[in-house]
Design a protein around this motif. Structure first.
Motif, PDB file in Angstrom:
ATOM      1  N   SER A   4      29.267 -18.029  13.961  1.00 31.74           N
ATOM      2  CA  SER A   4      29.144 -16.600  14.284  1.00 31.74           C
ATOM      3  C   SER A   4      30.337 -16.111  15.100  1.00 31.74           C
ATOM      4  N   ARG A   5      30.762 -16.925  16.063  1.00 24.95           N
ATOM      5  CA  ARG A   5      31.923 -16.536  16.873  1.00 24.95           C
ATOM      6  C   ARG A   5      33.179 -16.480  16.009  1.00 24.95           C
ATOM      7  N   TRP A   6      33.317 -17.405  15.107  1.00 25.42           N
ATOM      8  CA  TRP A   6      34.498 -17.434  14.247  1.00 25.42           C
ATOM      9  C   TRP A   6      34.530 -16.233  13.296  1.00 25.42           C
ATOM     10  N   LEU A   7      33.393 -15.908  12.734  1.00 29.69           N
ATOM     11  CA  LEU A   7      33.322 -14.831  11.752  1.00 29.69           C
ATOM     12  C   LEU A   7      33.196 -13.450  12.385  1.00 29.69           C
ATOM     13  N   GLY A   8      32.810 -13.408  13.653  1.00 26.84           N
ATOM     14  CA  GLY A   8      32.669 -12.125  14.329  1.00 26.84           C
ATOM     15  C   GLY A   8      31.401 -11.382  13.970  1.00 26.84           C
ATOM     16  N   ARG A   9      30.404 -12.104  13.486  1.00 24.24           N
ATOM     17  CA  ARG A   9      29.101 -11.498  13.177  1.00 24.24           C
ATOM     18  C   ARG A   9      28.051 -12.597  13.159  1.00 24.24           C
ATOM     19  N   PRO A  10      26.788 -12.234  13.393  1.00 22.60           N
ATOM     20  CA  PRO A  10      25.760 -13.268  13.445  1.00 22.60           C
ATOM     21  C   PRO A  10      25.439 -13.848  12.068  1.00 22.60           C
ATOM     22  N   VAL A  11      25.439 -15.167  11.997  1.00 23.32           N
ATOM     23  CA  VAL A  11      25.051 -15.866  10.774  1.00 23.32           C
ATOM     24  C   VAL A  11      24.170 -17.045  11.161  1.00 23.32           C
ATOM     25  N   ARG A  12      23.429 -17.540  10.206  1.00 28.67           N
ATOM     26  CA  ARG A  12      22.591 -18.714  10.415  1.00 28.67           C
ATOM     27  C   ARG A  12      22.995 -19.808   9.439  1.00 28.67           C
ATOM     28  N   LEU A  13      22.898 -21.046   9.918  1.00 23.69           N
ATOM     29  CA  LEU A  13      23.099 -22.190   9.029  1.00 23.69           C
ATOM     30  C   LEU A  13      21.788 -22.471   8.319  1.00 23.69           C
ATOM     31  N   ALA A  14      21.863 -22.729   7.032  1.00 23.56           N
ATOM     32  CA  ALA A  14      20.648 -22.976   6.256  1.00 23.56           C
ATOM     33  C   ALA A  14      20.856 -24.172   5.337  1.00 23.56           C
ATOM     34  N   ARG A  15      19.749 -24.825   5.045  1.00 19.83           N
ATOM     35  CA  ARG A  15      19.762 -25.937   4.091  1.00 19.83           C
ATOM     36  C   ARG A  15      19.495 -25.381   2.705  1.00 19.83           C
ATOM     37  N   ALA A  16      20.386 -25.714   1.777  1.00 13.72           N
ATOM     38  CA  ALA A  16      20.226 -25.268   0.402  1.00 13.72           C
ATOM     39  C   ALA A  16      19.749 -26.421  -0.464  1.00 13.72           C
ATOM     40  N   ARG A  17      18.805 -26.144  -1.329  1.00 13.10           N
ATOM     41  CA  ARG A  17      18.432 -27.157  -2.304  1.00 13.10           C
ATOM     42  C   ARG A  17      19.635 -27.394  -3.213  1.00 13.10           C
ATOM     43  N   ARG A  18      19.907 -28.631  -3.503  1.00 15.98           N
ATOM     44  CA  ARG A  18      21.125 -28.962  -4.245  1.00 15.98           C
ATOM     45  C   ARG A  18      21.192 -28.188  -5.554  1.00 15.98           C
ATOM     46  N   GLY A  19      22.328 -27.570  -5.762  1.00 15.77           N
ATOM     47  CA  GLY A  19      22.545 -26.793  -6.969  1.00 15.77           C
ATOM     48  C   GLY A  19      22.223 -25.324  -6.833  1.00 15.77           C
ATOM     49  N   ASP A  20      21.497 -24.944  -5.764  1.00 16.81           N
ATOM     50  CA  ASP A  20      21.062 -23.541  -5.651  1.00 16.81           C
ATOM     51  C   ASP A  20      22.194 -22.586  -5.291  1.00 16.81           C
ATOM     52  N   VAL A  21      23.215 -23.068  -4.567  1.00 11.68           N
ATOM     53  CA  VAL A  21      24.315 -22.168  -4.202  1.00 11.68           C
ATOM     54  C   VAL A  21      25.600 -22.602  -4.924  1.00 11.68           C
ATOM     55  N   VAL A  22      25.426 -22.974  -6.176  1.00  5.83           N
ATOM     56  CA  VAL A  22      26.538 -23.341  -7.056  1.00  5.83           C
ATOM     57  C   VAL A  22      26.626 -22.272  -8.135  1.00  5.83           C
ATOM     58  N   PHE A  23      27.823 -21.774  -8.394  1.00  6.11           N
ATOM     59  CA  PHE A  23      28.002 -20.642  -9.301  1.00  6.11           C
ATOM     60  C   PHE A  23      27.560 -20.961 -10.724  1.00  6.11           C
ATOM     61  N   ALA A  24      27.974 -22.105 -11.249  1.00  4.17           N
ATOM     62  CA  ALA A  24      27.646 -22.438 -12.643  1.00  4.17           C
ATOM     63  C   ALA A  24      27.367 -23.929 -12.724  1.00  4.17           C
ATOM     64  N   ALA A  25      28.117 -24.669 -13.551  1.00  3.29           N
ATOM     65  CA  ALA A  25      27.903 -26.111 -13.662  1.00  3.29           C
ATOM     66  C   ALA A  25      28.248 -26.797 -12.337  1.00  3.29           C
ATOM     67  N   PRO A  26      27.588 -27.924 -12.041  1.00  7.83           N
ATOM     68  CA  PRO A  26      27.746 -28.539 -10.715  1.00  7.83           C
ATOM     69  C   PRO A  26      29.039 -29.298 -10.496  1.00  7.83           C
ATOM     70  N   VAL A  27      29.770 -29.607 -11.565  1.00  9.88           N
ATOM     71  CA  VAL A  27      31.021 -30.355 -11.440  1.00  9.88           C
ATOM     72  C   VAL A  27      32.147 -29.514 -12.030  1.00  9.88           C
ATOM     73  N   THR A  28      33.298 -29.528 -11.350  1.00  7.01           N
ATOM     74  CA  THR A  28      34.470 -28.831 -11.877  1.00  7.01           C
ATOM     75  C   THR A  28      35.646 -29.788 -11.920  1.00  7.01           C
ATOM     76  N   LEU A  29      36.535 -29.521 -12.851  1.00 11.77           N
ATOM     77  CA  LEU A  29      37.645 -30.436 -13.132  1.00 11.77           C
ATOM     78  C   LEU A  29      38.922 -29.640 -13.330  1.00 11.77           C
ATOM     79  N   VAL A  30      40.006 -30.096 -12.708  1.00  7.76           N
ATOM     80  CA  VAL A  30      41.336 -29.530 -12.871  1.00  7.76           C
ATOM     81  C   VAL A  30      42.265 -30.679 -13.221  1.00  7.76           C
ATOM     82  N   THR A  31      43.328 -30.403 -13.974  1.00  6.67           N
ATOM     83  CA  THR A  31      44.225 -31.476 -14.399  1.00  6.67           C
ATOM     84  C   THR A  31      45.611 -31.331 -13.773  1.00  6.67           C
ATOM     85  N   THR A  32      46.288 -32.477 -13.647  1.00 10.15           N
ATOM     86  CA  THR A  32      47.611 -32.482 -13.011  1.00 10.15           C
ATOM     87  C   THR A  32      48.644 -31.732 -13.842  1.00 10.15           C
ATOM     88  N   ALA A  33      48.587 -31.861 -15.167  1.00 11.28           N
ATOM     89  CA  ALA A  33      49.581 -31.188 -16.010  1.00 11.28           C
ATOM     90  C   ALA A  33      49.456 -29.669 -15.901  1.00 11.28           C
TER      91      ALA A  33
END
Length: 259
Positions: A119-148
């Motif tokens: 909250s101090r860092w962001l300058g507004r009140p926030v709470r830490l919460a436990r998320a069920r795995r996968g619930d705060v993931v945009f789409a598929a749970p794994v992402t991949l990027v390549t060196t090339a």
């Protein structure tokens, strides 16, 4: 392409939106990397405290500068200036309903010193919460990027340091390849990644988060503009870079030693 990929980086962020850390190895299961985005920050609704909004990196870019790490059950958080909070988050048994990309998710609020630090860092009140795995993931749970593909983008953007800043893309794994964007021909393929088997999905649409330095959160490059100039786009007009994937067989993925 070999049906087994050489991994040169693996990582995740225990608290959604914070710095994407590198690890020597990660464990993958059906929900993605174990430990990835198991926590989220929530801004509670002032009129209805049973509802809230999950903070996302694109809306709160300064989170990228905050380091979070899970050591056993203890969550360690460190701000750029060195201020820390280190404790086992305590369950409050109080849940809030949050909107996340148009779907409702239930998160359990946690007690401890972390919320005050954020909250101090962001300058507004926030709470830490436990998320069920996968619930705060945009789409598929794994992402991949390549060196090339990273090398190609580095050349186009005149940023030779880009391959060493792969954390900008917050991908679960970075794999070694010779041909840029060859990964876009892998959709539907089942590939061995370390001890796990994954099915490659569709390309990942990108937003302005890629413009943030992965440690300082400073917007120091215009990668999104560069990507928009030559990469395919989705229906929303977002350029794609990297691939989604789902885990078929769980396993540990270790980073290969440098040649």
């Amino acid at each position: 392409m070999s049906d087994e990929l050489r991994v040169v980086r693996a990582g995740f962020a225990p608290v959604k939106g914070t710095r994407h850390l590198s690890y020597d190895a990660v464990s993958l299961d059906a929900q993605g990397a174990v430990g990835d985005r198991g926590f989220a920050l929530v801004a509670l609704d002032e009129e209805d405290p049973t509802r809230g909004q999950v903070l996302r990196t694109v809306q709160s870019p300064s989170l990228v500068a905050v380091r979070s790490e899970l050591v056993g059950e203890r969550l360690d958080v460190e701000l750029p200036g060195g201020e820390t909070a280190s404790a086992v988050p305590v369950r409050s048994r109080r849940t809030v309903t949050c909107d996340y990309w148009g779907r409702e998710v239930a998160l359990e609020l946690l007690e401890g010193p972390h919320a005050g630090l954020f909250s101090r860092w962001l300058g507004r009140p926030v709470r830490l919460a436990r998320a069920r795995r996968g619930d705060v993931v945009f789409a598929a749970p794994v992402t991949l990027v390549t060196t090339a593909s990273l090398r190609d983008l580095a050349q186009r953007s005149e940023r030779p340091d880009l391959p060493e800043q792969a954390a900008r893309f917050r991908s679960t794994v970075v794999v070694d390849t010779d041909e840029p964007y060859a990964e876009e021909g892998w959709t539907g393929r089942i590939i061995q990644v370390g001890g796990a088997r994954v099915r490659i999905g569709v390309p990942i649409p990108r937003c302005a988060v890629v413009d943030l330095h992965p440690e300082t959160s400073v917007r120091d490059v215009r990668l999104l503009r560069t990507l928009s100039g030559y990469r395919p786009r989705n229906r929303a007009g977002e350029p794609v870079f990297g691939m989604f994937a789902e885990v078929l067989t769980p396993g540990e993925v270790s980073v290969a030693p440098s040649p």
